[in-house]
Motif scaffolding. Structure first.
Motif, short mmCIF file in Angstrom:
data_model
loop_
_atom_site.label_atom_id
_atom_site.label_comp_id
_atom_site.label_asym_id
_atom_site.label_seq_id
_atom_site.Cartn_x
_atom_site.Cartn_y
_atom_site.Cartn_z
N LEU A 1 59.74 28.73 50.94
CA LEU A 1 58.30 28.93 51.02
C LEU A 1 57.79 29.82 49.88
O LEU A 1 56.78 29.54 49.26
CB LEU A 1 57.93 29.54 52.36
N ASP A 2 58.52 30.90 49.59
CA ASP A 2 58.10 31.79 48.51
C ASP A 2 58.16 31.07 47.16
O ASP A 2 57.28 31.28 46.30
CB ASP A 2 58.99 33.03 48.48
N LEU A 3 59.17 30.23 46.98
CA LEU A 3 59.27 29.46 45.74
C LEU A 3 58.11 28.49 45.62
O LEU A 3 57.56 28.30 44.53
CB LEU A 3 60.61 28.72 45.71
N LEU A 4 57.71 27.89 46.74
CA LEU A 4 56.57 26.97 46.72
C LEU A 4 55.29 27.70 46.35
O LEU A 4 54.48 27.20 45.56
CB LEU A 4 56.43 26.31 48.09
N LYS A 5 55.07 28.89 46.92
CA LYS A 5 53.87 29.66 46.60
C LYS A 5 53.83 30.02 45.12
O LYS A 5 52.79 29.95 44.48
CB LYS A 5 53.83 30.92 47.45
N LEU A 6 54.98 30.41 44.58
CA LEU A 6 55.04 30.74 43.16
C LEU A 6 54.73 29.52 42.31
O LEU A 6 53.98 29.60 41.32
CB LEU A 6 56.42 31.30 42.81
N ASN A 7 55.26 28.38 42.72
CA ASN A 7 55.05 27.15 41.97
C ASN A 7 53.58 26.75 41.95
O ASN A 7 53.01 26.43 40.91
CB ASN A 7 55.90 26.02 42.56
N LEU A 8 52.93 26.81 43.12
CA LEU A 8 51.51 26.47 43.20
C LEU A 8 50.67 27.49 42.45
O LEU A 8 49.67 27.15 41.82
CB LEU A 8 51.07 26.40 44.66
N GLY A 9 51.08 28.76 42.51
CA GLY A 9 50.34 29.80 41.81
C GLY A 9 50.36 29.63 40.31
O GLY A 9 49.45 30.07 39.61
N ALA B 1 47.56 30.32 28.82
CA ALA B 1 48.15 31.66 28.81
C ALA B 1 47.30 32.63 29.63
O ALA B 1 47.84 33.46 30.39
CB ALA B 1 48.30 32.16 27.38
N SER B 2 45.98 32.52 29.52
CA SER B 2 45.10 33.40 30.30
C SER B 2 45.23 33.13 31.79
O SER B 2 45.19 34.05 32.61
CB SER B 2 43.66 33.24 29.85
N GLY B 3 45.40 31.86 32.16
CA GLY B 3 45.59 31.51 33.56
C GLY B 3 46.86 32.11 34.13
O GLY B 3 46.88 32.64 35.25
N VAL B 4 47.95 32.02 33.35
CA VAL B 4 49.24 32.59 33.80
C VAL B 4 49.15 34.10 33.92
O VAL B 4 49.59 34.68 34.93
CB VAL B 4 50.35 32.20 32.81
N SER C 1 44.83 31.88 43.09
CA SER C 1 45.07 30.64 42.33
C SER C 1 43.80 30.07 41.75
O SER C 1 43.74 29.71 40.56
CB SER C 1 45.76 29.61 43.23
N PHE C 2 42.74 29.99 42.56
CA PHE C 2 41.49 29.42 42.06
C PHE C 2 40.86 30.33 41.01
O PHE C 2 40.30 29.84 40.02
CB PHE C 2 40.51 29.21 43.22
N ILE C 3 40.96 31.64 41.20
CA ILE C 3 40.40 32.59 40.23
C ILE C 3 41.12 32.47 38.90
O ILE C 3 40.49 32.49 37.83
CB ILE C 3 40.49 34.01 40.80
N ALA C 4 42.44 32.32 38.95
CA ALA C 4 43.20 32.14 37.71
C ALA C 4 42.86 30.82 37.04
O ALA C 4 42.79 30.74 35.81
CB ALA C 4 44.70 32.23 38.01
N MET C 5 42.65 29.78 37.84
CA MET C 5 42.24 28.49 37.29
C MET C 5 40.89 28.61 36.60
O MET C 5 40.68 28.09 35.50
CB MET C 5 42.18 27.46 38.40
N ALA C 6 39.95 29.32 37.24
CA ALA C 6 38.63 29.53 36.63
C ALA C 6 38.74 30.34 35.35
O ALA C 6 38.02 30.09 34.37
CB ALA C 6 37.71 30.23 37.63
N ALA C 7 39.65 31.33 35.34
CA ALA C 7 39.85 32.13 34.13
C ALA C 7 40.36 31.26 32.99
O ALA C 7 39.96 31.43 31.82
CB ALA C 7 40.84 33.26 34.42
N ASN C 8 41.24 30.33 33.31
CA ASN C 8 41.75 29.38 32.31
C ASN C 8 40.60 28.59 31.70
O ASN C 8 40.44 28.51 30.47
CB ASN C 8 42.76 28.44 32.99
N GLY C 9 39.75 27.99 32.57
CA GLY C 9 38.65 27.18 32.07
C GLY C 9 37.63 27.97 31.28
O GLY C 9 37.18 27.53 30.21
#
Length: 476
Positions: free
Chosen positions: A382-390, A419-422, A441-449
């Motif tokens: 489960l933790d690996l899945l969360k990291l992957n989705l993140g 890079a900014s998203g990560v 996750s969504f905030i990081a995605m928005a930061a990427n865009g």
């Protein structure tokens, strides 16, 4: 004796049916394109079934039942609103006419932003595929283990995983689609009956259930919609779930459609039926809460397994297995396409190359075997899945959405945005989420865009400024 072996008989019949369907549709010879997306002549109903079979996994069933029991109305709202992610994909599909000839999400991004972003997205797709397949194999083992005691669950898990690898590797998307249809029909029929069984197990009429729920804090609207950190966390989680549907396996169904209009219709119907499926799953969680309100989330399935007839044990096992296999085969296929099409094509620099189909099949086999091996070394993924989705959402989703809406940046622009998203998700998970519980996750995605758009226009302004300076120098 018959009742004791009933779960094994039901499970064996389901696996045999899946194998027969897989062998039947894997006999057709494939070019690489038909292996990847088929002939683009699938019926709308068939595509709806494979979308739902891909989106609703065995892990999702187990998690939603547990979370409805623990979080109540909060999780019901999150899960139902999250289903609108399929509508978001359909809305994007209507604007993907220029990309309908592509075979993958990575190819679409690569056609606009270049080779490096395509490779990065392909790597994310492969990593996500391995993790998701491993999670589904883990669910397969758990579902078989709680229902079958006469045969070693590991043996059945290995057999079911090998069946999964066989038909998805050799038959291509056509086999995956039609086995998905069988698996979708299986759990779509079983889940309502199982919900009815849990209700009958309560021995209480509906007229007594809702007053009992109104007495619980977790089922009070005033508790859920009170403006506090929990409400912000719920909104952030819903937005992350909506964005999570924009991934390689789900978008692959867009590329399989005959055109944007069919793809839009497919996902429009999928939203309706998906909400119906989710409501049935939520009802199971509600009925279990009424029957055992004091039980912890990890004990929910122990309550379900108490005093359950062997036939219902077999049906529950088959339902979980069908949901897990239908998600795993789609992830396995999209991961193999990322290797055989996106990775190797980017390395070689050519559209086609010898033995492309064979190499893709080998990649599918290795992804499946590696995922199966992970389940024997890691008991909790489960933790690996969360990291992957993140990491997947912040890297891939924003460039894809911007590409669909006509944004045309450079490769460097996209790499800076990724890079900014990560960096955003890493910083958020370290300093913000532990204290607030808000998913980033969504905030990081928005930061990427936002970074992509900002850098793109800043570079454009700088280029114009340099050009004007050069002209002024020449004039002087």
């Amino acid at each position: 004796m018959i009742s004791f072996d009933a779960p094994l008989c039901i499970l064996s019949a389901f696996l045999l049916l899946t194998l027969v369907v897989g062998i039947h549709f894997s006999r057709k010879k494939n070019t690489f394109r038909t292996y990847a997306v088929g002939n683009k002549q699938f019926a709308t109903a068939t595509l709806v079934a494979t979308v739902l079979a891909t989106a609703y996994s065995g892990g999702g069933l187990a998690r939603n039942v547990e979370q409805v029991h623990e979080l109540g109305l909060y999780w019901i709202i999150v899960s139902i609103l999250g289903d609108l992610g399929l509508w978001v994909v359909g809305w994007l599909a209507l604007r993907m006419g220029a990309f309908m000839h592509n075979l993958s999400m990575a190819e679409t991004i690569g056609s606009i932003y270049g080779k490096c972003p395509r490779v990065i997205v392909a790597l994310c797709s492969i990593g996500s595929s391995v993790t998701m397949v491993a999670m589904q194999v883990h669910v397969m083992a758990s579902s078989i283990g709680i229902c079958i005691h006469t045969v070693d669950p590991k043996l059945i898990t290995v057999c079911s995983t090998l069946i999964l690898i066989f038909y998805s590797s050799f038959g291509g998307i056509r086999t995956v689609v039609f086995t998905d249809v069988v698996q979708f029909m299986t759990f779509a029929v079983i889940l309502p009956f199982f919900s009815w069984f849990i209700f009958m197990k309560l021995g209480k009429p509906f007229s007594e259930i809702f007053p009992l729920l109104q007495e619980q804090d977790t089922f009070q609207l005033s508790t859920i919609f009170h403006y506090d950190m929990n409400l912000i966390a719920m909104v952030a989680l819903v937005l992350s779930i909506l964005a999570s549907y924009i991934d390689a396996p789900i978008l692959h169904r867009v590329y399989m459609s005959s055109g944007p209009t069919q793809a839009r219709n497919v996902f429009r119907y999928a939203v309706f039926f998906g909400i119906c499926i989710n409501m049935v799953i939520c009802l199971i969680g509600l009925f279990i809460f009424i029957g055992a309100p004091e039980a912890s989330a990890v004990k929910v399935w122990d309550y379900i397994m108490t005093d359950i007839p062997p036939v219902f044990k077999g049906l529950l096992s088959v339902s979980l297995l069908a949901m897990a296999m239908s998600t795993a085969d789609s992830c396995l296929h999209s991961g193999a396409i990322a290797v055989g099409h996106d990775m190797l094509e980017s390395i070689r620099g050519t559209k086609t190359y010898p033995y492309q189909l064979q190499l893709t099949r080998i990649a599918s086999i290795f992804i499946g075997l590696f995922a199966m091996g992970l389940t024997f070394y890691y008991s909790n993924l489960l933790d690996l899945l969360k990291l992957n989705l993140g990491l997947y959402l912040p890297i891939t989703v924003a460039p894809f959405i911007l590409a669909v809406f006509g944004f045309r940046g450079t490769s460097h622009t996209v790499l800076i945005g990724m890079a900014s998203g990560v960096l955003t998700i890493l910083a958020w998970n370290k300093w913000v989420e532990p204290s607030t519980g808000i998913d980033g996750s969504f905030i990081a995605m928005a930061a990427n865009g936002l970074t992509m758009v900002t850098v793109h226009y800043l570079l454009k302004i700088m280029r114009k400024y340099k050009l004007s300076c050069a002209k002024a120098t020449n004039y002087l």
